[in-house]
Design a protein around this motif. Structure first.
Motif, PDB file in Angstrom:
ATOM      1  N   LYS A 137      -1.615  10.964   1.278  1.00 33.43           N
ATOM      2  CA  LYS A 137      -0.597  10.944   2.533  1.00 33.43           C
ATOM      3  C   LYS A 137      -1.162  11.955   3.401  1.00 33.43           C
ATOM      4  O   LYS A 137      -0.962  11.779   4.582  1.00 33.43           O
ATOM      5  CB  LYS A 137       0.691  11.104   2.148  1.00 33.43           C
ATOM      6  CG  LYS A 137       1.050  12.263   1.395  1.00 33.43           C
ATOM      7  CD  LYS A 137       2.549  12.205   0.916  1.00 33.43           C
ATOM      8  CE  LYS A 137       3.118  13.395   0.027  1.00 33.43           C
ATOM      9  NZ  LYS A 137       4.170  13.422  -0.646  1.00 33.43           N
ATOM     10  N   LEU A 186       0.769  -1.119  -0.013  1.00 31.48           N
ATOM     11  CA  LEU A 186       0.013  -0.033  -0.094  1.00 31.48           C
ATOM     12  C   LEU A 186       1.103   1.177   0.100  1.00 31.48           C
ATOM     13  O   LEU A 186       1.541   1.201   0.887  1.00 31.48           O
ATOM     14  CB  LEU A 186      -1.033   0.012   1.426  1.00 31.48           C
ATOM     15  CG  LEU A 186      -2.124   0.992   1.181  1.00 31.48           C
ATOM     16  CD1 LEU A 186      -2.969   0.904   0.009  1.00 31.48           C
ATOM     17  CD2 LEU A 186      -2.620   0.871   2.584  1.00 31.48           C
ATOM     18  N   ILE A 187       0.854   1.975  -1.157  1.00 30.48           N
ATOM     19  CA  ILE A 187       1.599   3.387  -1.369  1.00 30.48           C
ATOM     20  C   ILE A 187       0.758   4.707  -1.020  1.00 30.48           C
ATOM     21  O   ILE A 187      -0.200   4.480  -1.824  1.00 30.48           O
ATOM     22  CB  ILE A 187       2.327   3.214  -2.639  1.00 30.48           C
ATOM     23  CG1 ILE A 187       3.304   1.856  -2.501  1.00 30.48           C
ATOM     24  CG2 ILE A 187       3.231   4.509  -2.744  1.00 30.48           C
ATOM     25  CD1 ILE A 187       3.754   1.700  -4.053  1.00 30.48           C
ATOM     26  N   PHE A 188       1.029   5.287  -0.159  1.00 28.86           N
ATOM     27  CA  PHE A 188       0.163   6.575  -0.102  1.00 28.86           C
ATOM     28  C   PHE A 188       1.148   7.950  -0.870  1.00 28.86           C
ATOM     29  O   PHE A 188       2.471   7.795  -0.621  1.00 28.86           O
ATOM     30  CB  PHE A 188       0.270   7.247   1.279  1.00 28.86           C
ATOM     31  CG  PHE A 188      -0.498   6.223   2.218  1.00 28.86           C
ATOM     32  CD1 PHE A 188      -1.798   5.987   1.920  1.00 28.86           C
ATOM     33  CD2 PHE A 188      -0.058   5.481   3.080  1.00 28.86           C
ATOM     34  CE1 PHE A 188      -2.690   4.923   2.474  1.00 28.86           C
ATOM     35  CE2 PHE A 188      -0.756   4.588   3.831  1.00 28.86           C
ATOM     36  CZ  PHE A 188      -2.036   4.565   3.760  1.00 28.86           C
ATOM     37  N   SER A 189       0.554   8.286  -1.895  1.00 26.82           N
ATOM     38  CA  SER A 189       1.263   9.468  -2.680  1.00 26.82           C
ATOM     39  C   SER A 189       0.133  10.638  -2.593  1.00 26.82           C
ATOM     40  O   SER A 189      -0.861  10.434  -2.468  1.00 26.82           O
ATOM     41  CB  SER A 189       1.802   8.943  -4.055  1.00 26.82           C
ATOM     42  OG  SER A 189       0.559   8.613  -4.675  1.00 26.82           O
TER      43      SER A 189
END
Length: 172
Positions: free
Chosen positions: A8, A1-4
């Motif tokens: 974020k 899971l990547i927050f961008s």
């Protein structure tokens, strides 16, 4: 899971908001919070009961400045640029109105006031102008002007009939 991107910041703001609410609730129910209430209600009586009003007031100022600094730092990080034009009188008035309309001394009242004064104008923006177009064929009153008129009427009615706000503090 990547927050961008903005996601974020959303989660960071949510975590900080929850932390601030928990800290404020804990402070409100503590000895310091009761001292703040005593000073707000009657400073002379608070001083007579042994509360060091100078230090408690300085602590309240420092806590407010700390929360303001955190909020300002997060605002600067999200915006990427700060200028005096970012903070006009209308913004300060809206923040004060959120506190007064919701109910001073109650965290949940302030949150309710903030939600009302944030979402109701947006609802008016998308409902009032089409309604005017349908009824009169043109716009009689601009949505921004009508928003401020309704905002002013709501504040006057609140101060007249519920001076402590819509959700006032339970204890006095």
């Amino acid at each position: 899971l990547i927050f961008s991107g903005p996601i974020k910041y959303y989660y960071l703001l949510l975590i900080v908001l929850l932390a601030v609410i928990v800290i404020n609730k804990r402070l409100q129910d503590s000895r310091i919070g009761r001292a703040w209430v005593a000073i707000r209600e009657d400073e002379v009586a608070a001083k007579a009961t042994g509360i060091n009003t100078r230090n408690i007031k300085l602590l309240a100022f420092a806590m407010g400045a700390s929360f303001g600094g955190i909020a300002g730092g997060m605002f600067a990080a999200i915006q990427g640029f700060i200028s005096p034009e970012s903070f006009v009188l209308t913004e300060s008035t809206m923040i004060l109105a959120m506190v007064v309309l919701g109910g001073m001394g109650n965290i949940w009242g302030v949150i309710a006031g903030a939600l009302m004064l944030s979402f109701v104008p947006e609802l008016l923006r998308y409902t009032v102008q089409p309604a005017q177009q349908a009824l009169f064929g043109h716009t009689l009153i601009e949505p921004e002007v009508l928003r401020m008129l309704i905002f002013g009427i709501a504040l006057v009615l609140t101060m007249r009939f519920m001076p402590a706000g819509l959700w006032p503090e339970a204890r006095h």
